[in-house]
Design a protein around this motif. Structure first.
Motif, PDB file in Angstrom:
ATOM      1  N   ARG A 282       0.666  -1.245   0.138  1.00 10.74           N
ATOM      2  CA  ARG A 282      -0.122  -0.006   0.073  1.00 10.74           C
ATOM      3  C   ARG A 282       0.748   1.120   0.079  1.00 10.74           C
ATOM      4  O   ARG A 282       0.460   2.282  -0.317  1.00 10.74           O
ATOM      5  N   PHE A 283       2.149   1.163   0.518  1.00  8.26           N
ATOM      6  CA  PHE A 283       3.056   2.286   0.508  1.00  8.26           C
ATOM      7  C   PHE A 283       4.041   2.400  -0.733  1.00  8.26           C
ATOM      8  O   PHE A 283       5.100   3.243  -0.458  1.00  8.26           O
ATOM      9  N   ILE A 286       5.874   5.996  -3.503  1.00  6.93           N
ATOM     10  CA  ILE A 286       5.629   7.212  -3.006  1.00  6.93           C
ATOM     11  C   ILE A 286       6.379   8.560  -3.698  1.00  6.93           C
ATOM     12  O   ILE A 286       7.428   8.335  -4.032  1.00  6.93           O
ATOM     13  N   ILE A 297      -0.075  14.603   3.383  1.00  8.50           N
ATOM     14  CA  ILE A 297      -0.801  13.644   2.520  1.00  8.50           C
ATOM     15  C   ILE A 297      -0.721  12.428   2.994  1.00  8.50           C
ATOM     16  O   ILE A 297      -1.646  11.614   2.831  1.00  8.50           O
ATOM     17  N   ILE A 298       0.480  11.782   3.564  1.00  6.52           N
ATOM     18  CA  ILE A 298       0.537  10.492   3.830  1.00  6.52           C
ATOM     19  C   ILE A 298      -0.580  10.139   5.234  1.00  6.52           C
ATOM     20  O   ILE A 298      -1.121   9.201   5.073  1.00  6.52           O
ATOM     21  N   SER A 300      -3.282  11.803   5.699  1.00  7.21           N
ATOM     22  CA  SER A 300      -4.646  11.797   5.322  1.00  7.21           C
ATOM     23  C   SER A 300      -5.160  10.555   4.181  1.00  7.21           C
ATOM     24  O   SER A 300      -6.184  10.131   4.445  1.00  7.21           O
ATOM     25  N   SER A 301      -3.910   9.978   3.572  1.00  4.60           N
ATOM     26  CA  SER A 301      -4.211   8.807   2.739  1.00  4.60           C
ATOM     27  C   SER A 301      -4.088   7.609   3.293  1.00  4.60           C
ATOM     28  O   SER A 301      -4.817   6.539   2.876  1.00  4.60           O
ATOM     29  N   HIS A 302      -3.425   7.479   4.596  1.00  5.49           N
ATOM     30  CA  HIS A 302      -3.018   6.197   5.100  1.00  5.49           C
ATOM     31  C   HIS A 302      -3.246   6.331   6.532  1.00  5.49           C
ATOM     32  O   HIS A 302      -2.641   5.392   7.447  1.00  5.49           O
ATOM     33  N   ASP A 303      -4.231   6.911   7.132  1.00  4.44           N
ATOM     34  CA  ASP A 303      -4.156   7.042   8.480  1.00  4.44           C
ATOM     35  C   ASP A 303      -4.715   5.671   9.252  1.00  4.44           C
ATOM     36  O   ASP A 303      -4.238   5.495  10.168  1.00  4.44           O
TER      37      ASP A 303
END
Length: 541
Positions: A282-283, A286, A297-298, A300-303
């Protein structure tokens, strides 16, 4: 000089009357923002101090206290009365004279960070004063806030830097009455300091002070950490005020449920979780976005994924042994991210400016959690939220590859046992009876850490002293870890752990990382030119 305010400049045009002390023009100075020359030392003098708020009664700057526990950073030999007097003098001057941001972009005043670090490593009074001079050239003068901060309007001006002075005065009073632990618990970790039943219509809504504390490239944590470590109420007040005026950027990692429900421990070691994050599909890929806040951004996208990983971490604050174990895991975690991650590029070591702050902030976790020993919930909140923020910052810099086995192979030549001189510059000439023998590189440099600290104390970069002091402390505590300490049987490692090379990990990690950092920033005492940090990150092209 223009009276127009340039809010985007690194060194802004100041308003009339804001002009700081001006040094004569010379060579480019340590912080890369203005000019410096040796002649400045002759011209510098302390200004008269503005009158402090008469309500601020507690002594803010007293002789620093001894380390709170064995897991906390220890003081190096070399500290004396003269150096301590100078330290307190310049800290008090900085407190009354300069704002906490040196420009209008929110870049932090690093005076206290720099001077406390080199004082603790044994710097002389003259070196401490000279270091302070380099900062005075580009600071913004302090100014009175529009109004006072009280318990009744505390939430109304959060995130507003104009109220830094008022928040500092407010926290100085609170610290004087309640002490550090109670004040920190009440204003950083308490439910009422983070989520309200009805958000305030004025200000930023929910206060979310713990998220603010972990913002600003972790500078509020570092600043308050210095206050906790050295028992300096003035530094703690500055750090708490700094926290109050920071924006909220990692709030998605610290949900309201953390303040209303018990924090349940997970079952995994921090490094096992790091190995999972380093290989999580998932990461992947980048990419940096020009002028974007990659951390925001990270988060908000992957909290959800980051919170899930943080909740897997097995730590226990019920006793000192559990706290010490958690502190150690964080030291390894962030030293690997910065050091092994920084060595992942083929051409050179990348001393990443942002990942470096993971190492320097980790140094203060022991003092903070030790101070909070009577508040286990605050300890647990601090540890979990810091862990999740560390993982988020690792991703926000592009998730550099973590290959410990390759890192160890590539850095063998940096160790004294390599048979090479590992410190540059002129070498001593040992006499015939010197151990182990006069021709051995180890006779010339028996302990590289002593050379590293000597060079670091006089290096003008304000971040180098923090990272080398951190790595030296970690080495003192965990340098005895033998290869295999993480897992005595390599076959028992999970695939992700084995791929990252955790079976190779030993206590030489911290010296290897410190040597790479010194080589990159420059051994100035030994004759190298100063070099700066890397800012490019590790993003996919």
């Amino acid at each position: 000089m223009s009276t127009e305010l340039d809010s985007t400049a690194y060194r802004p045009f100041r308003r009339a009357g804001d002009e700081p002390f001006q040094h004569p023009v010379g060579h480019m100075h340590a912080h890369g923002l203005t000019q410096y020359s040796p002649e400045a030392a002759e011209a510098f003098s302390f200004p008269s101090k503005p009158e402090l708020n008469k309500d601020v009664s507690p002594p803010l700057f007293q002789t620093p206290q001894q380390p709170l526990a064995s897991i906390c950073p220890q003081h190096w030999p070399g500290i004396d009365a003269e150096s301590t007097d100078m330290l307190l003098k310049v800290l008090e001057d900085n407190h009354s004279r300069w704002h906490v941001f040196f420009n209008y972009k929110g870049f932090h005043n690093h005076v206290a960070h720099h001077l406390l670090a080199i004082w603790a490593m044994g710097a002389s009074a003259k070196i401490i004063f000279s270091a302070y001079e380099t900062h005075c050239e580009y600071q913004r003068p302090a100014f009175d806030s529009p109004s006072r901060i009280t318990r009744h309007n505390f939430f109304e001006h959060l995130g507003d830097e104009r109220f830094y002075s008022a928040y500092s005065d407010f926290f100085a009073l609170e610290l004087g009455k309640k002490g550090f632990a109670r004040t920190f618990g009440e204003y950083i970790c308490a439910p009422s300091a983070n989520y309200l039943s009805e958000p305030h219509s004025e200000g930023d809504g929910h206060p979310e002070m713990l998220a603010r504390f972990l913002g600003g490239v972790l500078h509020p944590l570092i600043h308050i950490g210095y206050g906790a470590e050295f028992g300096l109420l003035g530094i703690s007040a500055e750090g708490l005020a700094m926290t109050a005026i920071h924006p909220v950027k990692v709030h998605a990692l610290i949900p309201p449920s953390y303040f209303s429900s018990p924090l349940k421990s997970g079952t995994m070691h921090a490094l096992s979780i790091l190995a999972l994050v380093a290989n999580d599909e998932r990461f992947e890929h980048i990419k940096t976005i020009d002028k974007a806040d990659m951390l925001a951004i990270i988060v908000s996208s992957h909290d959800e994924a980051l919170r899930a990983y943080a909740e897997m971490w097995d730590f226990d604050v019920a006793n000192r042994e559990g706290v010490a174990k958690a502190v150690e895991e964080l030291a390894w975690l962030n030293s690997i991210i910065y050091g092994v991650g920084g060595a992942s590029r083929k051409e050179k070591f990348y001393a990443d400016f942002f990942l470096m702050h993971l190492v320097t902030s980790t140094l203060f976790i022991p003092s903070l959690v030790t101070s909070l020993y009577q508040n286990p919930r605050a300890q647990a909140l601090l540890l979990r939220s810091y862990f999740s923020t560390s993982l988020a910052r690792y991703l926000a810099r592009g998730r550099p590859v973590l290959d410990i086995a390759k890192f160890y192979s590539d850095t063998e030549s940096l160790l004294p046992s390599s048979g090479h001189d590992v410190i540059p510059g002129p070498q001593p000439s040992p006499c015939k009876a010197t151990l182990p023998n006069a021709l051995s590189p180890e006779a010339r440099t028996p302990n590289p850490w002593l050379s590293i600290i000597q060079s670091t104390i006089v290096h003008p970069n304000e971040h180098l002293c923090k990272v080398q002091r951190s790595l030296a402390h970690f080495s003192a505590l965990y340098g005895l870890r033998r290869q295999g300490w993480f897992a005595t049987d390599n076959s028992k490692l999970e695939d992700n752990e084995r791929n990252m090379g955790l079976g190779k990990l030993d206590g030489t990690l911290f010296l290897r990382v410190a040597m790479l950092t010194a080589n990159t920033l420059g051994w100035m005492r030994e004759g190298n030119e100063e070099v700066g940090w890397n800012y490019e990150g590790f993003y996919e092209e």
